[in-house]
Design a protein around this motif. Structure first.
Motif, PDB file in Angstrom:
ATOM      1  N   MET A   1       2.575  -5.147  -7.805  1.00 38.63           N
ATOM      2  CA  MET A   1       4.179  -5.271  -8.572  1.00 38.63           C
ATOM      3  C   MET A   1       4.661  -5.077  -9.972  1.00 38.63           C
ATOM      4  SD  MET A   1       7.792  -6.895  -6.256  1.00 38.63           S
ATOM      5  CE  MET A   1       7.297  -6.228  -4.655  1.00 38.63           C
ATOM      6  N   GLN A  76      12.776  -3.458  -6.478  1.00 39.27           N
ATOM      7  CA  GLN A  76      11.990  -4.691  -6.962  1.00 39.27           C
ATOM      8  C   GLN A  76      12.181  -6.204  -6.788  1.00 39.27           C
ATOM      9  OE1 GLN A  76       9.693  -3.536 -11.011  1.00 39.27           O
ATOM     10  NE2 GLN A  76      10.896  -1.894 -10.758  1.00 39.27           N
ATOM     11  N   GLN A  79      12.335  -6.624  -3.158  1.00 36.94           N
ATOM     12  CA  GLN A  79      10.643  -6.955  -2.966  1.00 36.94           C
ATOM     13  C   GLN A  79      10.030  -7.894  -2.534  1.00 36.94           C
ATOM     14  OE1 GLN A  79       8.170  -3.203  -4.078  1.00 36.94           O
ATOM     15  NE2 GLN A  79      10.403  -1.795  -3.832  1.00 36.94           N
ATOM     16  N   CYS A  80      10.698  -8.532  -3.920  1.00 36.03           N
ATOM     17  CA  CYS A  80      10.120  -9.840  -4.239  1.00 36.03           C
ATOM     18  C   CYS A  80      10.575 -10.625  -3.733  1.00 36.03           C
ATOM     19  CB  CYS A  80      10.895 -10.141  -5.997  1.00 36.03           C
ATOM     20  SG  CYS A  80      10.108  -9.329  -7.555  1.00 36.03           S
ATOM     21  N   GLU A  83       8.749 -11.114  -0.404  1.00 38.52           N
ATOM     22  CA  GLU A  83       7.150 -11.387  -0.325  1.00 38.52           C
ATOM     23  C   GLU A  83       7.412 -13.030  -0.024  1.00 38.52           C
ATOM     24  OE1 GLU A  83       4.065 -10.193  -0.046  1.00 38.52           O
ATOM     25  OE2 GLU A  83       5.312  -8.207   0.288  1.00 38.52           O
TER      26      GLU A  83
END
Length: 318
Positions: A1, A76, A79-80, A83
């Motif tokens: 990423m 982004q 997305q982090c 996770e």
């Protein structure tokens, strides 16, 4: 990423806006003016032909570029965040190799939430469930009693060890006796104890459920403890209680809720004799009388001498 881009230094101050207006009109800003924010945003650039002068750029284009950068950063960042559960899931690989791991406990503010969390832990249980139930027995809704029975049967069918400790007063309670006879016949183990003990549920030496001893006013709340050291300590305490308890075998309770001396003391109290007169009347020490009364209260699940005598009255009336 990819690495998250740096967002611009905002907000644009009143001084920045006044400086931009001067430059956009073709003027020169004061020599002492800090120009870094306007330069970093791209609202202005240095004039290569006139020292200390600047060229203004269209702020709409700058706003669109900042908006695009910000949207990309948010995407982004999401997305982090998605996770994070995967990263936290690695704790199952970390904890077994450490003496400690994870948060210590979870407060459960209601009885329903406590029961729900116990149910979740039991769905994944693989070895044992140990319970200690110190309360005086009461008549329960048959549907609730059946739910408890079904839970025990499911655990036994799955090959789990199921042990339960009750106060000795259950020997005198018909509904509870019937229930305990049924679960012992199914394969669970039951014992009774003639002393005070704490309420607890232990599952797989991983989960511990206890009453709320932190906030006394929250009577129906409790704690789910999953600190490894705390659960291991509670498991040791449970084994000590189990070793002192009387086994309920072949569907039958052990004989005698109270000792003969405790019964003698209660008979004298029932006659109306004050507690301080019992010791000389029975040729006992005051300490022995006090200790026996406390033991009798614990055996029948009574919190006060009044509750103990109420229980005694029901037994002698039968």
């Amino acid at each position: 990423m990819p690495h998250l881009p740096d967002l611009p230094d905002l907000p644009v101050t009143t001084t920045d806006r006044e400086t931009y207006r001067v430059i956009a009109a073709g003027g020169a800003p004061p020599a002492s003016q800090d120009m870094h924010r306007l330069l970093d945003l791209g609202l202005i650039t240095a004039d290569p032909y006139q020292p200390a002068r600047y060229i203004a750029h269209d702020p709409r284009a700058v706003a669109q570029r900042v908006l695009a950068d910000t949207q990309s950063t948010i995407a982004q960042a999401l997305q982090c965040m998605a996770e994070l559960p995967v990263i936290e899931g690695l704790a199952s690989d970390f904890d077994p190799h450490r003496w400690y791991g994870g948060p210590a406990s979870e407060w459960l503010p209601t009885r329903d939430e406590m029961n729900a969390r116990i149910g979740e832990a039991l769905r994944d249980a693989s070895s044992e469930m140990l319970t200690a139930q110190p309360g005086a027995p009461v008549d329960r809704d048959p549907a609730v009693q059946q739910m408890g029975m079904d839970r025990v049967l499911d655990l036994v069918d799955r090959g789990l060890s199921v042990k339960s400790i009750y106060t000795a007063a259950v020997q005198e309670h018909a509904q509870t006796r019937t229930h305990l006879a049924a679960i012992t016949e199914a394969g669970a183990e039951v014992a009774t104890l003639q002393e005070t003990f704490p309420r607890m549920v232990l599952i797989d030496r991983t989960h511990l459920f206890i009453d709320n001893h932190v906030m006394a006013a929250e009577r129906d709340s409790g704690w789910h403890v999953f600190d490894r050291a705390g659960v291991a300590w509670a498991h040791t305490i449970y084994q000590q209680l189990w070793a002192r308890a009387d086994r309920w075998q072949n569907g039958q309770a052990p004989d005698g809720v109270l000792t003969e001396r405790q019964k003698m003391i209660l008979r004298v109290l029932d006659e109306g004799e004050p507690q301080q007169r019992i010791a000389p009347r029975l040729s006992l020490s005051e300490r022995t009388v006090t200790k026996d009364i406390a033991a009798a209260r614990a055996a029948v699940g009574a919190k006060t001498v009044y509750q103990l005598m109420s229980w005694w009255g029901r037994q002698t009336a039968e």
